[in-house]
Write a protein that holds these residues in place. Structure first.
Motif, PDB file in Angstrom:
ATOM      1  N   UNK A 108      30.522  64.556  49.268  1.00 28.44           N
ATOM      2  CA  UNK A 108      30.178  65.947  48.963  1.00 28.44           C
ATOM      3  C   UNK A 108      28.883  66.459  49.543  1.00 28.44           C
ATOM      4  N   UNK A 109      28.199  65.649  50.336  1.00 27.37           N
ATOM      5  CA  UNK A 109      26.959  66.103  50.961  1.00 27.37           C
ATOM      6  C   UNK A 109      27.265  67.018  52.146  1.00 27.37           C
ATOM      7  N   UNK A 110      26.417  67.993  52.351  1.00 27.86           N
ATOM      8  CA  UNK A 110      26.429  68.717  53.617  1.00 27.86           C
ATOM      9  C   UNK A 110      25.742  67.800  54.613  1.00 27.86           C
ATOM     10  N   UNK A 111      26.522  67.191  55.480  1.00 25.70           N
ATOM     11  CA  UNK A 111      26.029  66.079  56.282  1.00 25.70           C
ATOM     12  C   UNK A 111      25.879  66.466  57.749  1.00 25.70           C
ATOM     13  N   UNK A 112      24.700  66.195  58.269  1.00 26.78           N
ATOM     14  CA  UNK A 112      24.422  66.370  59.693  1.00 26.78           C
ATOM     15  C   UNK A 112      24.381  64.985  60.341  1.00 26.78           C
ATOM     16  N   UNK A 113      25.096  64.844  61.439  1.00 27.01           N
ATOM     17  CA  UNK A 113      25.025  63.607  62.223  1.00 27.01           C
ATOM     18  C   UNK A 113      24.374  63.949  63.550  1.00 27.01           C
ATOM     19  N   UNK A 114      23.537  63.056  64.053  1.00 27.56           N
ATOM     20  CA  UNK A 114      22.903  63.351  65.332  1.00 27.56           C
ATOM     21  C   UNK A 114      22.924  62.132  66.237  1.00 27.56           C
TER      22      UNK A 114
END
Length: 290
Positions: free
Chosen positions: A28-34
């Motif tokens: 449920x996290x607003x997840x950013x991957x980089x």
């Protein structure tokens, strides 16, 4: 209204980072991957992950990422997972300046930079900053001096950072990592000019580089689930170091239980170095090192 929590995972183009970004999104996290390349992260969009191109060794690139997350998440960041890593498995005498600079840039300087830059967002969220440490920080694996040094540096950085961030309500987590199924293994060979160029050295270095892959590594997805739990359960005065991955706990404490010379002997035997080192002793007892 309850806001959606935010996570950022670096080094998410494959392996641990990819699996961790997916896991946080599923929770449920607003997840950013980089990562430096966008294409390998595209499938993560299926799980709601937001892939972003970011070179963690570039201050400008990190600043742009910080501005984006601050703008899109109202200045909050609940989890910063500094996972991006660079392998280096070669004899210390054969590591070039470019090799060790790159390893330290990715494994040490980058997480320090990201922590410093994202700290306002972490403080606002009373969040967690975590690091992918390694058993190589405490075990003298042959041909791992540079990689091990970078991980030892980040272990100590995290240990000292923890009390410094405690007044701000930000928690610190260091994941001492054992064998995990990833594609981080070094593939560079020993140069022909190496002082270690004796029969069998190429096979020994290759065995060392493939150590994790050949020793029942933990699947990245399993590791990611455990690490996500660690991020969610860590407290201000709780554990700093958690041990995840195949043999992590055993290797993490081995040097406390076993004399160093015994560990060195065991490792030399495991990687087929006993005979090789005997050859080197014989060779250079009769020949000067130029």
């Amino acid at each position: 209204m309850t806001r959606q929590k935010v996570a950022l995972v670096t080094g998410a183009s494959s392996g641990i980072g990819y699996a961790a970004a997916k896991e946080f999104a599923l929770r449920g996290y607003k997840t950013y991957s980089c990562a430096r390349r966008l294409e390998p992260m595209e499938p993560l969009k299926e799980y709601g992950v937001i892939p972003v191109v970011c070179d963690v060794t570039s201050p400008e690139s990190v600043e742009n990422l910080k501005s984006q997350i601050a703008r899109e998440c109202d200045g909050y960041l609940d989890i910063l997972y500094n996972n991006a890593g660079q392998s280096c498995s070669l004899p210390a005498l054969d590591v070039t300046d470019d090799m060790f600079k790159q390893c330290f840039e990715v494994n040490v300087f980058a997480p320090i930079r990201l922590t410093r830059e994202f700290i306002p967002l972490l403080i606002k969220a009373k969040g967690v900053v975590g690091y992918t440490g390694s058993v190589s920080a405490v075990i003298p694996f042959p041909f791992s001096s540079i990689y091990g040094a970078t991980k030892a540096a980040i272990h100590q950085y995290a240990a000292t950072l923890r009390p410094e961030l405690e007044p701000f309500g930000v928690r610190v987590l260091n994941i001492v990592t054992g064998g995990v199924k990833t594609n981080i293994a070094d593939t560079r060979g020993v140069p022909e000019t190496s002082l270690y160029q004796v029969p069998g050295i190429k096979e020994a270095v290759k065995e060392r580089q493939q150590m994790a892959a050949r020793n029942n590594p933990m699947p990245a997805e399993v590791y990611a689930r455990k690490v996500a739990d660690d991020f969610e359960l860590v407290t201000l005065r709780g554990k700093l170091n958690v041990y995840r991955g195949h043999m992590a706990l055993f290797l993490g404490y081995l040097m406390y239980w076993c004399p160093r010379f015994v560990v060195e002997k065991i490792l030399n035997r495991k990687f087929g170095l006993t005979a090789i080192f005997n050859q080197i002793r014989a060779k250079y007892s009769k020949t000067n090192v130029d």
